[in-house]
Design a protein around this motif. Sequence first.
Motif, PDB file in Angstrom:
ATOM      1  N   ALA A  21     -10.866  75.191  -4.027  1.00 41.06           N
ATOM      2  CA  ALA A  21     -10.106  74.504  -2.974  1.00 41.06           C
ATOM      3  C   ALA A  21     -11.002  74.164  -1.789  1.00 41.06           C
ATOM      4  O   ALA A  21     -10.880  73.090  -1.187  1.00 41.06           O
ATOM      5  N   ARG A  22     -11.917  75.051  -1.447  1.00 42.07           N
ATOM      6  CA  ARG A  22     -12.832  74.801  -0.337  1.00 42.07           C
ATOM      7  C   ARG A  22     -13.773  73.634  -0.660  1.00 42.07           C
ATOM      8  O   ARG A  22     -14.086  72.809   0.200  1.00 42.07           O
ATOM      9  N   ILE A  23     -14.208  73.569  -1.914  1.00 43.61           N
ATOM     10  CA  ILE A  23     -15.065  72.457  -2.339  1.00 43.61           C
ATOM     11  C   ILE A  23     -14.314  71.131  -2.210  1.00 43.61           C
ATOM     12  O   ILE A  23     -14.845  70.141  -1.697  1.00 43.61           O
ATOM     13  N   GLU A  24     -13.064  71.133  -2.684  1.00 40.41           N
ATOM     14  CA  GLU A  24     -12.273  69.899  -2.634  1.00 40.41           C
ATOM     15  C   GLU A  24     -12.026  69.448  -1.196  1.00 40.41           C
ATOM     16  O   GLU A  24     -12.008  68.252  -0.909  1.00 40.41           O
ATOM     17  N   LEU A  25     -11.840  70.381  -0.277  1.00 34.95           N
ATOM     18  CA  LEU A  25     -11.660  69.993   1.117  1.00 34.95           C
ATOM     19  C   LEU A  25     -12.943  69.376   1.671  1.00 34.95           C
ATOM     20  O   LEU A  25     -12.893  68.390   2.420  1.00 34.95           O
ATOM     21  N   HIS A  26     -14.105  69.926   1.290  1.00 39.96           N
ATOM     22  CA  HIS A  26     -15.377  69.347   1.711  1.00 39.96           C
ATOM     23  C   HIS A  26     -15.546  67.932   1.165  1.00 39.96           C
ATOM     24  O   HIS A  26     -16.221  67.102   1.786  1.00 39.96           O
ATOM     25  N   ARG A  27     -14.932  67.647   0.024  1.00 34.61           N
ATOM     26  CA  ARG A  27     -15.001  66.308  -0.560  1.00 34.61           C
ATOM     27  C   ARG A  27     -13.965  65.376   0.057  1.00 34.61           C
ATOM     28  O   ARG A  27     -13.897  64.205  -0.299  1.00 34.61           O
ATOM     29  N   GLY A  28     -13.139  65.892   0.949  1.00 39.21           N
ATOM     30  CA  GLY A  28     -12.124  65.070   1.605  1.00 39.21           C
ATOM     31  C   GLY A  28     -10.802  65.017   0.881  1.00 39.21           C
ATOM     32  O   GLY A  28      -9.946  64.201   1.220  1.00 39.21           O
ATOM     33  N   HIS A  29     -10.594  65.889  -0.112  1.00 39.93           N
ATOM     34  CA  HIS A  29      -9.372  65.870  -0.919  1.00 39.93           C
ATOM     35  C   HIS A  29      -8.435  66.978  -0.448  1.00 39.93           C
ATOM     36  O   HIS A  29      -8.303  68.020  -1.092  1.00 39.93           O
ATOM     37  N   GLN A  35      -5.082  67.233  -0.175  1.00 38.15           N
ATOM     38  CA  GLN A  35      -3.910  67.538  -0.991  1.00 38.15           C
ATOM     39  C   GLN A  35      -4.302  68.290  -2.264  1.00 38.15           C
ATOM     40  O   GLN A  35      -3.585  69.204  -2.706  1.00 38.15           O
ATOM     41  N   THR A  36      -5.442  67.916  -2.848  1.00 34.21           N
ATOM     42  CA  THR A  36      -5.927  68.646  -4.030  1.00 34.21           C
ATOM     43  C   THR A  36      -6.268  70.071  -3.660  1.00 34.21           C
ATOM     44  O   THR A  36      -5.978  71.019  -4.405  1.00 34.21           O
ATOM     45  N   SER A  37      -6.876  70.246  -2.492  1.00 32.17           N
ATOM     46  CA  SER A  37      -7.220  71.582  -2.014  1.00 32.17           C
ATOM     47  C   SER A  37      -5.961  72.427  -1.849  1.00 32.17           C
ATOM     48  O   SER A  37      -5.916  73.589  -2.283  1.00 32.17           O
ATOM     49  N   LEU A  38      -4.939  71.863  -1.253  1.00 36.22           N
ATOM     50  CA  LEU A  38      -3.683  72.590  -1.052  1.00 36.22           C
ATOM     51  C   LEU A  38      -3.028  72.932  -2.384  1.00 36.22           C
ATOM     52  O   LEU A  38      -2.480  74.029  -2.564  1.00 36.22           O
ATOM     53  N   MET A  39      -3.106  72.010  -3.341  1.00 39.74           N
ATOM     54  CA  MET A  39      -2.530  72.260  -4.662  1.00 39.74           C
ATOM     55  C   MET A  39      -3.233  73.438  -5.344  1.00 39.74           C
ATOM     56  O   MET A  39      -2.599  74.296  -5.962  1.00 39.74           O
ATOM     57  N   LEU A  40      -4.556  73.503  -5.215  1.00 38.01           N
ATOM     58  CA  LEU A  40      -5.317  74.588  -5.828  1.00 38.01           C
ATOM     59  C   LEU A  40      -4.997  75.932  -5.176  1.00 38.01           C
ATOM     60  O   LEU A  40      -4.899  76.958  -5.854  1.00 38.01           O
ATOM     61  N   VAL A  41      -4.826  75.923  -3.853  1.00 41.99           N
ATOM     62  CA  VAL A  41      -4.458  77.158  -3.159  1.00 41.99           C
ATOM     63  C   VAL A  41      -3.091  77.638  -3.623  1.00 41.99           C
ATOM     64  O   VAL A  41      -2.896  78.826  -3.903  1.00 41.99           O
ATOM     65  N   ASP A  42      -2.127  76.724  -3.723  1.00 40.09           N
ATOM     66  CA  ASP A  42      -0.796  77.104  -4.191  1.00 40.09           C
ATOM     67  C   ASP A  42      -0.855  77.644  -5.623  1.00 40.09           C
ATOM     68  O   ASP A  42      -0.142  78.599  -5.963  1.00 40.09           O
ATOM     69  N   ARG A  43      -1.691  77.034  -6.450  1.00 42.46           N
ATOM     70  CA  ARG A  43      -1.842  77.527  -7.828  1.00 42.46           C
ATOM     71  C   ARG A  43      -2.428  78.940  -7.832  1.00 42.46           C
ATOM     72  O   ARG A  43      -1.994  79.804  -8.608  1.00 42.46           O
ATOM     73  N   GLY A  44      -3.412  79.176  -6.962  1.00 42.44           N
ATOM     74  CA  GLY A  44      -4.014  80.499  -6.884  1.00 42.44           C
ATOM     75  C   GLY A  44      -3.024  81.557  -6.428  1.00 42.44           C
ATOM     76  O   GLY A  44      -2.991  82.675  -6.969  1.00 42.44           O
ATOM     77  N   ILE A  45      -2.192  81.228  -5.440  1.00 42.51           N
ATOM     78  CA  ILE A  45      -1.183  82.168  -4.949  1.00 42.51           C
ATOM     79  C   ILE A  45      -0.164  82.479  -6.043  1.00 42.51           C
ATOM     80  O   ILE A  45       0.209  83.641  -6.270  1.00 42.51           O
ATOM     81  N   LEU A  46       0.297  81.431  -6.744  1.00 41.96           N
ATOM     82  CA  LEU A  46       1.249  81.622  -7.837  1.00 41.96           C
ATOM     83  C   LEU A  46       0.640  82.488  -8.934  1.00 41.96           C
ATOM     84  O   LEU A  46       1.303  83.388  -9.477  1.00 41.96           O
ATOM     85  N   HIS A  47      -0.630  82.247  -9.244  1.00 38.19           N
ATOM     86  CA  HIS A  47      -1.311  83.033 -10.275  1.00 38.19           C
ATOM     87  C   HIS A  47      -1.401  84.497  -9.856  1.00 38.19           C
ATOM     88  O   HIS A  47      -1.154  85.400 -10.668  1.00 38.19           O
ATOM     89  N   ALA A  48      -1.764  84.738  -8.601  1.00 36.06           N
ATOM     90  CA  ALA A  48      -1.890  86.115  -8.113  1.00 36.06           C
ATOM     91  C   ALA A  48      -0.554  86.846  -8.177  1.00 36.06           C
ATOM     92  O   ALA A  48      -0.479  88.009  -8.586  1.00 36.06           O
ATOM     93  N   ARG A  49       0.512  86.147  -7.797  1.00 40.60           N
ATOM     94  CA  ARG A  49       1.834  86.771  -7.817  1.00 40.60           C
ATOM     95  C   ARG A  49       2.308  87.051  -9.237  1.00 40.60           C
ATOM     96  O   ARG A  49       2.856  88.118  -9.532  1.00 40.60           O
TER      97      ARG A  49
END
Length: 285
Positions: A231-239, A241-255
Amino acid sequence: DLTERLMRLSTCGLLRHEGGHWYPADGLSWLLAGMTPEHEKQQWHHQAFLWCSQHGQPVAALQHGRRAAAPATLAPWVEAHAETILASLDFSELVNWCELAGDELLACSPRLMQIACWAWLLTWRIRRAEAMLRQLQQQQVLRDADLMALQGYLARLKGQTRPALQLSLAAWQGTSEKRGGLRFLLASNLTYLYLRETDLDNARLWNRQAQEMTRQYGLAALEALALFDQARIELHRGHLQTSLMLVDRGILHARSAGIEPGIAMGRLLLYRAFLLWISDHPARE
């Protein structure tokens, strides 16, 4: 039916269900604790320690073991499960145990010193990590790759990017593929360092390496942390919404994996709040 009975107790507020396991509710735990003699509490914690240890829950085992035995008694178990504890990324109980054990006991074993040093590094206790690392260097008891892995992570925390890159790359080359937890930390560290250098190609390369290891070894906590790095890489690339999607996926996976406590979940939640703030989105559950 046992499951039905457990559900009834849960409905009454006496039990709670987390990560596929049943636990007494806080109120019931408090009541039982007040009614139970100390020697029986220790027996319960010992039985829970054995069960968690046998069922692949090293951090929970350490939590119970810390309440059932003296630190010196538990030290050999911590040595034997060091790699698994490291891969869990849940350092709260490990840090508590290291504090309780004290430097004198830790100094009796290079393996204990090494895992304690990682605990200090990953929880940003830089001075303590640096002092223990100096002891390990003086004793010359660690393999070169293990020592360089610790030195590389410490150099990163101190903002010394070039030495950190050199040490981490050398440690990667010298670390066995069987040591999935340590190799993941090296790959994650290299991802971060290349991001700091704005070298996104290498950052993505090391992040893919980290994600491949999480799939290979089935390490749920590390997979969540790899999604955070991506997600941090995608934010550096200017993406954004993709970064936020990856973070949400990570949180869901952890839960879903029952690994909410720990470094991965903490970083994901903080980063999610940051992404929502810069995107001017309202807070979401």
